[in-house]
Motif scaffolding. Structure first.
Motif, PDB file in Angstrom:
ATOM      1  N   GLY A  64       0.812  -1.212   0.000  1.00  0.00           N
ATOM      2  CA  GLY A  64       0.000   0.000   0.000  1.00  0.00           C
ATOM      3  C   GLY A  64       0.844   1.260   0.000  1.00  0.00           C
ATOM      4  N   VAL A  65       1.942   1.253   0.756  1.00  0.00           N
ATOM      5  CA  VAL A  65       2.840   2.413   0.778  1.00  0.00           C
ATOM      6  C   VAL A  65       3.456   2.620  -0.601  1.00  0.00           C
ATOM      7  N   LEU A  66       3.915   1.537  -1.219  1.00  0.00           N
ATOM      8  CA  LEU A  66       4.475   1.644  -2.565  1.00  0.00           C
ATOM      9  C   LEU A  66       3.418   2.107  -3.565  1.00  0.00           C
ATOM     10  N   ARG A  67       2.194   1.623  -3.412  1.00  0.00           N
ATOM     11  CA  ARG A  67       1.104   2.004  -4.312  1.00  0.00           C
ATOM     12  C   ARG A  67       0.799   3.500  -4.185  1.00  0.00           C
ATOM     13  N   TRP A  68       0.724   3.976  -2.956  1.00  0.00           N
ATOM     14  CA  TRP A  68       0.473   5.400  -2.708  1.00  0.00           C
ATOM     15  C   TRP A  68       1.606   6.237  -3.306  1.00  0.00           C
ATOM     16  N   THR A  69       2.840   5.801  -3.073  1.00  0.00           N
ATOM     17  CA  THR A  69       3.998   6.518  -3.597  1.00  0.00           C
ATOM     18  C   THR A  69       3.980   6.571  -5.115  1.00  0.00           C
ATOM     19  N   TRP A  70       3.605   5.461  -5.757  1.00  0.00           N
ATOM     20  CA  TRP A  70       3.566   5.440  -7.213  1.00  0.00           C
ATOM     21  C   TRP A  70       2.507   6.394  -7.753  1.00  0.00           C
ATOM     22  N   ARG A  71       1.341   6.458  -7.119  1.00  0.00           N
ATOM     23  CA  ARG A  71       0.314   7.386  -7.587  1.00  0.00           C
ATOM     24  C   ARG A  71       0.804   8.824  -7.513  1.00  0.00           C
ATOM     25  N   VAL A  72       1.457   9.181  -6.396  1.00  0.00           N
ATOM     26  CA  VAL A  72       1.975  10.536  -6.248  1.00  0.00           C
ATOM     27  C   VAL A  72       3.091  10.793  -7.250  1.00  0.00           C
ATOM     28  N   SER A  73       3.961   9.800  -7.438  1.00  0.00           N
ATOM     29  CA  SER A  73       5.062   9.945  -8.395  1.00  0.00           C
ATOM     30  C   SER A  73       4.530  10.074  -9.814  1.00  0.00           C
ATOM     31  N   TYR A  74       3.504   9.299 -10.136  1.00  0.00           N
ATOM     32  CA  TYR A  74       2.920   9.345 -11.475  1.00  0.00           C
ATOM     33  C   TYR A  74       2.258  10.696 -11.739  1.00  0.00           C
ATOM     34  N   TYR A  75       1.596  11.225 -10.726  1.00  0.00           N
ATOM     35  CA  TYR A  75       0.959  12.536 -10.854  1.00  0.00           C
ATOM     36  C   TYR A  75       1.998  13.644 -10.979  1.00  0.00           C
ATOM     37  N   SER A  76       3.119  13.484 -10.268  1.00  0.00           N
ATOM     38  CA  SER A  76       4.124  14.545 -10.237  1.00  0.00           C
ATOM     39  C   SER A  76       5.282  14.229 -11.174  1.00  0.00           C
ATOM     40  N   TYR A  77       6.497  14.295 -10.682  1.00  0.00           N
ATOM     41  CA  TYR A  77       7.643  14.416 -11.594  1.00  0.00           C
ATOM     42  C   TYR A  77       8.352  13.111 -11.915  1.00  0.00           C
ATOM     43  N   ALA A  78       7.726  11.974 -11.629  1.00  0.00           N
ATOM     44  CA  ALA A  78       8.257  10.704 -12.121  1.00  0.00           C
ATOM     45  C   ALA A  78       7.597  10.309 -13.432  1.00  0.00           C
ATOM     46  N   ALA A  79       6.525  11.019 -13.807  1.00  0.00           N
ATOM     47  CA  ALA A  79       5.834  10.703 -15.064  1.00  0.00           C
ATOM     48  C   ALA A  79       5.017  11.875 -15.606  1.00  0.00           C
ATOM     49  N   LEU A  80       4.328  12.623 -14.714  1.00  0.00           N
ATOM     50  CA  LEU A  80       3.402  13.684 -15.153  1.00  0.00           C
ATOM     51  C   LEU A  80       2.334  13.121 -16.080  1.00  0.00           C
ATOM     52  N   GLY A  81       1.890  11.887 -15.774  1.00  0.00           N
ATOM     53  CA  GLY A  81       0.968  11.210 -16.679  1.00  0.00           C
ATOM     54  C   GLY A  81      -0.493  11.542 -16.490  1.00  0.00           C
ATOM     55  N   THR A  82      -0.828  12.294 -15.432  1.00  0.00           N
ATOM     56  CA  THR A  82      -2.220  12.639 -15.182  1.00  0.00           C
ATOM     57  C   THR A  82      -2.295  13.939 -14.398  1.00  0.00           C
ATOM     58  N   ASP A  83      -3.433  14.615 -14.529  1.00  0.00           N
ATOM     59  CA  ASP A  83      -3.721  15.795 -13.720  1.00  0.00           C
ATOM     60  C   ASP A  83      -4.754  15.484 -12.644  1.00  0.00           C
ATOM     61  N   HIS A  84      -5.196  14.232 -12.558  1.00  0.00           N
ATOM     62  CA  HIS A  84      -6.135  13.831 -11.516  1.00  0.00           C
ATOM     63  C   HIS A  84      -5.384  13.698 -10.190  1.00  0.00           C
ATOM     64  N   TYR A  85      -5.857  14.414  -9.175  1.00  0.00           N
ATOM     65  CA  TYR A  85      -5.140  14.429  -7.900  1.00  0.00           C
ATOM     66  C   TYR A  85      -5.173  13.047  -7.254  1.00  0.00           C
ATOM     67  N   PRO A  86      -4.036  12.586  -6.725  1.00  0.00           N
ATOM     68  CA  PRO A  86      -3.985  11.236  -6.133  1.00  0.00           C
ATOM     69  C   PRO A  86      -4.847  11.134  -4.884  1.00  0.00           C
ATOM     70  N   PRO A  87      -5.527  10.020  -4.695  1.00  0.00           N
ATOM     71  CA  PRO A  87      -6.324   9.818  -3.480  1.00  0.00           C
ATOM     72  C   PRO A  87      -5.430   9.478  -2.291  1.00  0.00           C
ATOM     73  N   PHE A  88      -5.885   9.790  -1.099  1.00  0.00           N
ATOM     74  CA  PHE A  88      -5.162   9.494   0.132  1.00  0.00           C
ATOM     75  C   PHE A  88      -5.590   8.115   0.630  1.00  0.00           C
ATOM     76  N   THR A  89      -5.012   7.073   0.085  1.00  0.00           N
ATOM     77  CA  THR A  89      -5.366   5.723   0.501  1.00  0.00           C
ATOM     78  C   THR A  89      -4.270   4.743   0.134  1.00  0.00           C
ATOM     79  N   LEU A  90      -4.146   3.686   0.945  1.00  0.00           N
ATOM     80  CA  LEU A  90      -3.208   2.608   0.648  1.00  0.00           C
ATOM     81  C   LEU A  90      -3.789   1.606  -0.345  1.00  0.00           C
ATOM     82  N   ALA A  91      -5.098   1.618  -0.483  1.00  0.00           N
ATOM     83  CA  ALA A  91      -5.763   0.645  -1.345  1.00  0.00           C
ATOM     84  C   ALA A  91      -5.650   1.028  -2.814  1.00  0.00           C
ATOM     85  N   ASP A  92      -5.834   0.052  -3.671  1.00  0.00           N
ATOM     86  CA  ASP A  92      -5.880   0.327  -5.104  1.00  0.00           C
ATOM     87  C   ASP A  92      -7.174   1.070  -5.431  1.00  0.00           C
TER      88      ASP A  92
END
Length: 220
Positions: A64-92
């Motif tokens: 869950g921690v890795l999943r949360w980190t990936w969503r934030v990274s994907y939204y920000s500067y590891a990909a910039l692949g979406t403008d949808h704000y990441p949810p605050f959750t460990l779940a998929d």
């Protein structure tokens, strides 16, 4: 280890300039989550050493921690692949464009747990140091990193894509596919170093937003 991302077709030309500010609440939470990740990994180390098993509840938490980190990274500067704000959750979150999962191992080697996170992973750390930047090199796995892919080759490619997006309104698909492949490599190393699998990360670049989209093997 499964890591996927769907490129948003209509990205803002300018939002990427302020995403460093928008993700601050996430980064604040992730600091504490990664402290917990490290503590859980230490507990898992001794559990694997004596029983050959990674406690399932602890495993799911670290995924869950890795999943949360990936969503934030994907939204920000590891990909910039979406403008949808990441949810605050460990779940998929099924409708979010970034996903990460790791298959639970029923048994793990009690011998490998002593050496794989430092000795066996050294070649991978050297590669990750180039892909994600020196600051993220050995901080994957049982260490203290809260994000990945914000420097090194990944950061450079994302910056190039951001500049092109600003002037053309389009994110170059070849760069996106390549960036996802690089992030996929980094996450595999993180999972291995965090004792979550005994399968050594392949020296292979699987490009594209989905798994098994474009596998490119390095020369043996």
């Amino acid at each position: 280890v499964t890591l996927e991302g769907t490129l948003e077709p209509a990205l803002s030309r300018w939002v990427w300039l302020v995403k460093w500010l928008l993700v601050l609440p996430h980064l604040f939470v992730l600091v504490f989550l990664w402290v917990a990740f490290f503590a859980v990994s230490v507990i898992a180390f001794f559990s694997i050493l004596f029983t050959g098993r990674y406690p399932r509840s602890l495993f799911e938490f670290n995924v869950g921690v890795l999943r949360w980190t990936w969503r934030v990274s994907y939204y920000s500067y590891a990909a910039l692949g979406t403008d949808h704000y990441p949810p605050f959750t460990l779940a998929d979150v099924p409708d979010y464009p970034a996903h990460l999962d790791i298959a639970y191992p029923e048994r793990l080697s009690r011998g490998l747990v002593l050496v794989k996170w430092w000795l066996l992973a050294i070649p991978q750390y050297l590669v990750v140091g180039i892909l994600a930047g020196g600051a993220a090199t050995a901080r994957s796995g049982t260490d203290r990193s809260a994000t990945w892919g914000t420097g090194g080759l990944i950061g450079l490619l994302v910056l190039i894509a951001a500049v092109i997006l600003t002037f053309t309104g389009s994110y170059p698909r070849p760069i996106f596919d390549f960036v996802l492949g690089l992030n996929r490599w980094v996450v595999r190393v993180v999972a291995y170093a965090a004792l979550m699998t005994d399968r050594y990360p392949p020296f292979r670049l699987d490009t594209g937003g989905g798994e098994d989209v474009g596998a490119t093997a390095l020369p043996s």
